[in-house]
Design an enzyme around this catalytic site. Structure first.
Site, short mmCIF file in Angstrom:
data_model
loop_
_atom_site.label_atom_id
_atom_site.label_comp_id
_atom_site.label_asym_id
_atom_site.label_seq_id
_atom_site.Cartn_x
_atom_site.Cartn_y
_atom_site.Cartn_z
N HIS A 331 0.64 -1.27 -0.10
CA HIS A 331 0.07 -0.07 -0.39
C HIS A 331 0.76 1.18 0.07
O HIS A 331 0.56 2.19 -0.87
CB HIS A 331 -0.98 -0.04 1.39
N GLU A 332 1.67 1.37 0.98
CA GLU A 332 2.85 2.55 0.96
C GLU A 332 3.47 2.80 -0.33
O GLU A 332 3.72 3.93 -0.74
CB GLU A 332 3.66 2.51 2.16
#
Length: 417
Positions: A331-332
């Protein structure tokens, strides 16, 4: 096709039983009694087990006796004990790691969710990824949508944890809304009308774990990182992204966390500030395009340095307990490629109006999407209107096409080093 034999004679019964035994999977572990939260307070409880039992996201847990040798290319079927049932995992593939270790990928259940699979051959709600390192196994298991984690403890035992995803930490601190936006070169090879992944790209990641995170986790942190990378790669395959994420280097740091994601990430990112400066040498030595620091900060799941990135800002942070299964590691990195959350949560159209994650009612969400109003599992998929899950498109061309974002920015980020 059903067998025409009913195994009516003693000899045939013996043959059938032998055939059934041959077809049965090898048990991955033997389960012990379920553990209660009150066990965390006992003086004899191992510290990392205490943290598991006291975590708000732990729905239940039990210590298991692992057979690490089962995580091998030769084992096509594994037996898992989940929810009081014996579940068969069918091998999809095995990746070899240095030193003879391996990563085992498989599907769970009868016919292993055939209807739900897309081009990847993996059903995200009924699957397993297991990392073997010596006598330890670190893994993410999903069965009927429920998330389980298998992890070693510091005393050599293993614990199987069922996770309540609705009780995971919040995604990001408030500073997320203030993150800078970086306009990344967009090669434009994928338009809304195309499903192409373009040319393949390899992105190399340097992962640095603080000693506080290593101690708090208590297991094999390098295996946890390898699991995070494996999950990211499976997500790219699932969604036809054409990215291979490589672990360029794993190391630890004695840096003392401040308890503030923004401060710790800034100190990780900035050069020559007296904090973790050696990691930039490592980044150059091991040609890592992206850097991720693993923290022991349960306030949030992670924070990236921006929406989009440059070579100087391609850094992110993640809480170790969100990194795998919940896919915060991927996600990051997605944020660093300009991917945004679902449009309902994050309506900004910068830098791409179509660059959001996707939620399907209260049924499921993709990697970049926030939780559904009533809770829902996060699938290891990037929003993509050209791919369906159980007949439902996993995005739309106007607001939810993270695949298009990743494909059009991957060449740029892969050239940072």
């Amino acid at each position: 096709m059903k067998s025409k034999s009913m195994c009516t004679t003693v000899g045939l019964i013996a043959m059938c039983l032998a055939g059934s035994a041959a077809a049965a999977g090898k048990p991955l572990y033997q389960t012990g009694p379920a553990l209660s939260r009150s066990a965390a307070a006992t003086a004899t409880a191992e510290p990392s087990l205490q943290r598991v039992l006291s975590s708000p996201s732990t729905a239940n847990a039990q210590v298991v006796q692992i057979d690490a040798g089962a995580v091998a290319p030769a084992e096509k079927l594994l037996e898992l004990q989940l929810d009081g049932q014996t579940i068969t995992a069918t091998q999809a593939k095995v990746d070899a790691l240095e030193g003879g270790d391996s990563i085992w990928y498989g599907n769970l259940g009868p016919r292993a969710g055939t209807r739900a699979r897309t081009l990847s051959g993996v059903d995200p709600l009924n699957s397993a990824i297991l990392v073997r390192s010596g006598d330890t196994v670190t893994g993410t298991i999903r069965y009927a949508g429920k998330l389980y984690r298998l992890r070693p403890l510091a005393d050599g035992r293993h614990v199987l944890v069922q996770v309540d995803e609705q009780r995971m930490p919040q995604e990001h601190p408030a500073e997320y809304s203030l993150l800078p936006k970086f306009d990344m070169p967009n090669d434009g090879r994928v338009t809304a009308a195309q499903a192409s992944s373009g040319s393949p790209a390899t992105i190399r990641v340097l992962v640095v774990a603080t000693n506080q995170a290593v101690t708090a986790y208590g297991g094999n942190m390098q295996s946890l990182v390898q699991l995070a990378v494996a999950e990211a790669n499976q997500g790219y395959v699932n969604s036809n992204v054409g990215i291979t994420l490589q672990l360029a280097r794993y190391e630890t740091t004695s840096y003392a966390e401040t308890g503030n994601f923004t401060t710790d990430l800034q100190r990780f990112r900035v050069t020559n500030d007296g904090y973790m400066d050696s990691i930039h040498t490592s980044r150059n030595t091991y040609t890592a395009d992206v850097g991720v620091i693993v923290l022991n900060n349960s306030s949030y799941c992670g924070l990236a340095s921006g929406i989009g990135s440059t070579a100087a800002t391609a850094f992110a942070s993640v809480y170790w307990d969100c990194a795998t299964g919940y896919y915060s590691f991927a996600h990051e990195i997605g944020h660093l490629q300009s991917a945004r959350h679902d449009a309902a949560t994050d309506p900004s159209t910068s830098p791409f109006a179509y660059g959001h994650g996707y939620r399907y009612g209260n049924s499921w969400r993709t990697i970049m999407a926030y939780a559904c109003p009533s809770g829902c599992p996060r699938l290891n998929y990037w929003s993509n209107p050209n791919i369906s899950y159980n007949g439902v498109p996993m995005g739309n061309a106007s607001t939810a096409d993270n695949q298009r974002v990743l494909v059009n920015t991957k060449a740029n980020i892969a050239a940072f080093r």
